[in-house]
Design a protein around this motif. Structure first.
Motif, PDB file in Angstrom:
ATOM      1  N   GLN A  30     -30.923   6.819 -11.899  1.00  0.00           N
ATOM      2  CA  GLN A  30     -30.355   7.710 -12.912  1.00  0.00           C
ATOM      3  C   GLN A  30     -29.956   6.828 -14.087  1.00  0.00           C
ATOM      4  N   GLY A  31     -30.875   6.707 -15.037  1.00  0.00           N
ATOM      5  CA  GLY A  31     -30.669   5.764 -16.129  1.00  0.00           C
ATOM      6  C   GLY A  31     -29.640   6.184 -17.144  1.00  0.00           C
ATOM      7  N   GLU A  32     -29.363   7.472 -17.235  1.00  0.00           N
ATOM      8  CA  GLU A  32     -28.399   7.964 -18.212  1.00  0.00           C
ATOM      9  C   GLU A  32     -27.113   8.403 -17.504  1.00  0.00           C
ATOM     10  N   ALA A  33     -26.004   8.119 -18.126  1.00  0.00           N
ATOM     11  CA  ALA A  33     -24.703   8.409 -17.510  1.00  0.00           C
ATOM     12  C   ALA A  33     -24.457   9.910 -17.432  1.00  0.00           C
ATOM     13  N   THR A  34     -23.903  10.337 -16.295  1.00  0.00           N
ATOM     14  CA  THR A  34     -23.457  11.717 -16.116  1.00  0.00           C
ATOM     15  C   THR A  34     -22.055  11.691 -15.516  1.00  0.00           C
ATOM     16  N   SER A  35     -21.385  12.815 -15.545  1.00  0.00           N
ATOM     17  CA  SER A  35     -20.013  12.892 -15.057  1.00  0.00           C
ATOM     18  C   SER A  35     -19.972  12.779 -13.536  1.00  0.00           C
ATOM     19  N   PHE A  36     -19.087  11.900 -13.045  1.00  0.00           N
ATOM     20  CA  PHE A  36     -18.915  11.716 -11.600  1.00  0.00           C
ATOM     21  C   PHE A  36     -17.479  11.287 -11.328  1.00  0.00           C
ATOM     22  N   ALA A  73     -23.847   5.836 -14.870  1.00  0.00           N
ATOM     23  CA  ALA A  73     -25.286   5.708 -14.616  1.00  0.00           C
ATOM     24  C   ALA A  73     -25.439   4.906 -13.331  1.00  0.00           C
ATOM     25  N   ALA A  74     -26.532   5.098 -12.609  1.00  0.00           N
ATOM     26  CA  ALA A  74     -26.646   4.448 -11.307  1.00  0.00           C
ATOM     27  C   ALA A  74     -28.097   4.222 -10.939  1.00  0.00           C
ATOM     28  N   THR A  75     -28.325   3.178 -10.153  1.00  0.00           N
ATOM     29  CA  THR A  75     -29.651   2.908  -9.614  1.00  0.00           C
ATOM     30  C   THR A  75     -29.489   2.265  -8.252  1.00  0.00           C
ATOM     31  N   ASP A 123     -29.234  -4.792 -16.684  1.00  0.00           N
ATOM     32  CA  ASP A 123     -29.616  -4.115 -17.926  1.00  0.00           C
ATOM     33  C   ASP A 123     -28.748  -2.880 -18.145  1.00  0.00           C
ATOM     34  N   MET A 124     -28.479  -2.138 -17.073  1.00  0.00           N
ATOM     35  CA  MET A 124     -27.659  -0.930 -17.190  1.00  0.00           C
ATOM     36  C   MET A 124     -26.225  -1.278 -17.556  1.00  0.00           C
ATOM     37  N   ALA A 125     -25.719  -2.378 -17.019  1.00  0.00           N
ATOM     38  CA  ALA A 125     -24.373  -2.813 -17.364  1.00  0.00           C
ATOM     39  C   ALA A 125     -24.277  -3.209 -18.831  1.00  0.00           C
ATOM     40  N   SER A 126     -25.424  -3.534 -19.439  1.00  0.00           N
ATOM     41  CA  SER A 126     -25.477  -3.888 -20.858  1.00  0.00           C
ATOM     42  C   SER A 126     -25.811  -2.690 -21.725  1.00  0.00           C
ATOM     43  N   GLY A 127     -25.730  -1.488 -21.137  1.00  0.00           N
ATOM     44  CA  GLY A 127     -25.947  -0.274 -21.906  1.00  0.00           C
ATOM     45  C   GLY A 127     -27.356   0.259 -21.860  1.00  0.00           C
ATOM     46  N   GLY A 128     -28.252  -0.384 -21.077  1.00  0.00           N
ATOM     47  CA  GLY A 128     -29.632   0.080 -20.987  1.00  0.00           C
ATOM     48  C   GLY A 128     -29.828   1.076 -19.867  1.00  0.00           C
ATOM     49  N   ARG A 129     -31.054   1.527 -19.737  1.00  0.00           N
ATOM     50  CA  ARG A 129     -31.394   2.500 -18.698  1.00  0.00           C
ATOM     51  C   ARG A 129     -31.980   1.844 -17.455  1.00  0.00           C
ATOM     52  N   GLY A 130     -32.038   0.514 -17.450  1.00  0.00           N
ATOM     53  CA  GLY A 130     -32.527  -0.187 -16.268  1.00  0.00           C
ATOM     54  C   GLY A 130     -34.024  -0.146 -16.105  1.00  0.00           C
ATOM     55  N   ALA A 131     -34.722   0.452 -17.025  1.00  0.00           N
ATOM     56  CA  ALA A 131     -36.172   0.583 -16.969  1.00  0.00           C
ATOM     57  C   ALA A 131     -36.666   0.973 -18.370  1.00  0.00           C
ATOM     58  N   PRO A 132     -37.916   0.630 -18.667  1.00  0.00           N
ATOM     59  CA  PRO A 132     -38.818  -0.197 -17.867  1.00  0.00           C
ATOM     60  C   PRO A 132     -38.541  -1.678 -18.078  1.00  0.00           C
ATOM     61  N   ARG A 135     -27.863  -5.646 -25.524  1.00  0.00           N
ATOM     62  CA  ARG A 135     -28.110  -7.083 -25.643  1.00  0.00           C
ATOM     63  C   ARG A 135     -29.090  -7.528 -24.556  1.00  0.00           C
ATOM     64  N   ALA A 136     -29.630  -8.719 -24.749  1.00  0.00           N
ATOM     65  CA  ALA A 136     -30.478  -9.321 -23.722  1.00  0.00           C
ATOM     66  C   ALA A 136     -29.621  -9.673 -22.516  1.00  0.00           C
ATOM     67  N   ALA A 137     -30.207  -9.531 -21.318  1.00  0.00           N
ATOM     68  CA  ALA A 137     -29.439  -9.768 -20.089  1.00  0.00           C
ATOM     69  C   ALA A 137     -30.258 -10.570 -19.091  1.00  0.00           C
ATOM     70  N   VAL A 138     -29.554 -11.458 -18.384  1.00  0.00           N
ATOM     71  CA  VAL A 138     -30.161 -12.133 -17.228  1.00  0.00           C
ATOM     72  C   VAL A 138     -30.160 -11.119 -16.081  1.00  0.00           C
ATOM     73  N   LEU A 139     -31.320 -10.860 -15.525  1.00  0.00           N
ATOM     74  CA  LEU A 139     -31.467  -9.775 -14.555  1.00  0.00           C
ATOM     75  C   LEU A 139     -31.399 -10.285 -13.117  1.00  0.00           C
ATOM     76  N   GLY A 140     -30.850  -9.471 -12.237  1.00  0.00           N
ATOM     77  CA  GLY A 140     -30.941  -9.738 -10.806  1.00  0.00           C
ATOM     78  C   GLY A 140     -29.786 -10.521 -10.229  1.00  0.00           C
ATOM     79  N   LYS A 141     -29.832 -10.635  -8.907  1.00  0.00           N
ATOM     80  CA  LYS A 141     -28.841 -11.372  -8.124  1.00  0.00           C
ATOM     81  C   LYS A 141     -29.598 -12.320  -7.224  1.00  0.00           C
ATOM     82  N   ILE A 142     -29.011 -13.487  -6.965  1.00  0.00           N
ATOM     83  CA  ILE A 142     -29.698 -14.526  -6.186  1.00  0.00           C
ATOM     84  C   ILE A 142     -29.036 -14.659  -4.817  1.00  0.00           C
TER      85      ILE A 142
END
Length: 400
Positions: A118-124, A130-132, A157-166, A390-397
């Protein structure tokens, strides 16, 4: 550095593994010289596909994955077990690829299996969220393969205001930017998505978004009507006639008119959409229903290109090309329908295979490159594509 890119798409048909050798010197083995597009950010200059393999999910696993996707109700224990089970299957796939290609990987970049996006924020619960969720336990992969694992690419990416895709546009721009041609890099997986790259464009000029259903609706109706996982080679669709009134009616849906950036998944084109689609087809012949689902994919891609990808500079370009990849590229009926639609827009259809990058391997290669960037603490989202601030470093290691 040798990286295994691991991808499971929304079709949930199995696991793709691309073993890729990446480095800071030299040119690509795909027939490209990588550009200086990401100047100052750092990027791999040598991208060599060592090999690519596909491993089907066991039938019961695929059924469990499909049942969990966008489910209104789910058993928490089963979801936890599925997470660890997929980790085991991803590890099996990487180990099998290592044996097949006689290499030892230094890093695994695993996209995981999307259960919800769910790339766009909704009420919860009083907040807008927003959630993925991509599942497949990275700790299991790291332990069994004996290599670090980068996973969970979309949340940063979503934490930086994006939709996490593509996220694949990073690779698309790196490899397919051209000095003369306006290129639309189109992937047709479960969901279809494109990256529009004007000639000589800076990365900020890239437009990328999900166009709508790819193979998802075709596969679903083929399964319901014929008991088959997919319309192999588009043979069923080729024997049917398109119900154009159904295509025209569905193309009026709000998603297709919405401006990018935008994403889609089973939330838009999953089981509920398929039920509506079948109702609209009524008592039509079964092959006609599959042909209509195939035509919907072609029409939605062409409409997205016409509305959002062919700006003024694109219309002035002397060469306009679509570079096609993904499972849909193996469906000749779909490709023919798409080529007919794009012919009206003066866009020529080509395949990523022509450039040395197998169409079925591209997304797994993309995540190998994204994982490589993460390992080097470098961003790899394209904010103009995802809507991030903004540009973001993606993922977790995760370490072995």
């Amino acid at each position: 550095m040798i990286v295994a890119g691991v991808m499971s798409g929304t079709s949930a048909d199995g696991i793709n593994v691309a073993v890729v050798r990446l480095g800071e010197r030299g040119g690509s083995r795909f027939g490209f010289i990588t550009t200086s597009a990401f100047r100052g950010r750092g990027r791999p200059r040598h991208i060599e596909l060592v090999g690519h393999a596909e491993y089907a999910y066991p039938t019961k696993v695929r059924a469990a994955v499909l049942a969990a996707m966008n489910a209104s109700r789910a058993n928490v224990a089963d979801l936890a077990r599925l997470n660890f089970l997929l980790g085991e299957l991803y590890a099996d796939a990487v180990l099998a690829a290592q044996r097949q290609f006689k290499v030892k990987v230094d890093l695994v970049a695993c996209h995981g299996q999307t259960l919800y996006h769910q790339g766009e924020a909704t009420s919860f619960l009083g907040r807008r969220v927003a959630a993925t969720w991509q599942t497949g336990e990275a700790a299991v992969i790291a332990s069994r393969v004996g290599a670090p694992v980068v996973s969970d690419f979309r949340p940063a990416d979503m934490a930086s205001g994006g939709r996490g895709a593509p996220l694949v546009p990073y690779l698309d721009y790196l490899l397919f930017r051209d000095g003369k041609a306006h290129r639309i890099v189109q992937n047709i997986g479960g969901i279809a998505n494109l990256t529009s790259i004007p000639a000589r464009a800076a990365v900020s000029a890239v437009v990328a978004f999900d166009t709508g259903p790819g193979n998802m609706v075709i596969d679903a109706v083929t399964g319901k009507l014929f008991g088959l996982p997919l319309d192999r080679g588009g043979k069923i669709a080729a024997s049917g006639n398109v119900l154009q009134r159904v295509v025209d009616e569905l193309m009026r849906r709000e998603f297709f008119r919405r401006k990018p950036p935008k994403t889609a998944g089973r939330e838009e084109f999953g089981r509920e959409f398929v039920q509506e689609f079948l109702r609209k087809c009524g008592r039509a012949r079964k092959p006609d229903v599959v042909a209509t689902a195939t035509a919907l994919t072609a029409a939605s891609i062409a409409d997205a290109i016409r509305r959002f990808a062919l700006n003024n500079s694109a219309r002035k370009a002397s060469v306009r090309e679509m570079i096609l990849s993904g499972g849909g590229a193996k469906n000749p009926t779909l490709v023919t329908m798409l080529a007919n639609e794009l012919g009206r827009l003066d866009v020529r259809v080509r395949f990523s295979d022509e450039f040395g990058l197998p169409s079925e391997a591209k997304e797994a290669v993309a995540f190998a490159v994204l994982g490589y960037q993460t390992w080097h603490r470098r961003p790899s989202n394209v904010p103009s594509a995802t809507g991030a601030k903004r540009a973001a470093v993606l993922g977790k290691i995760c370490y072995p």
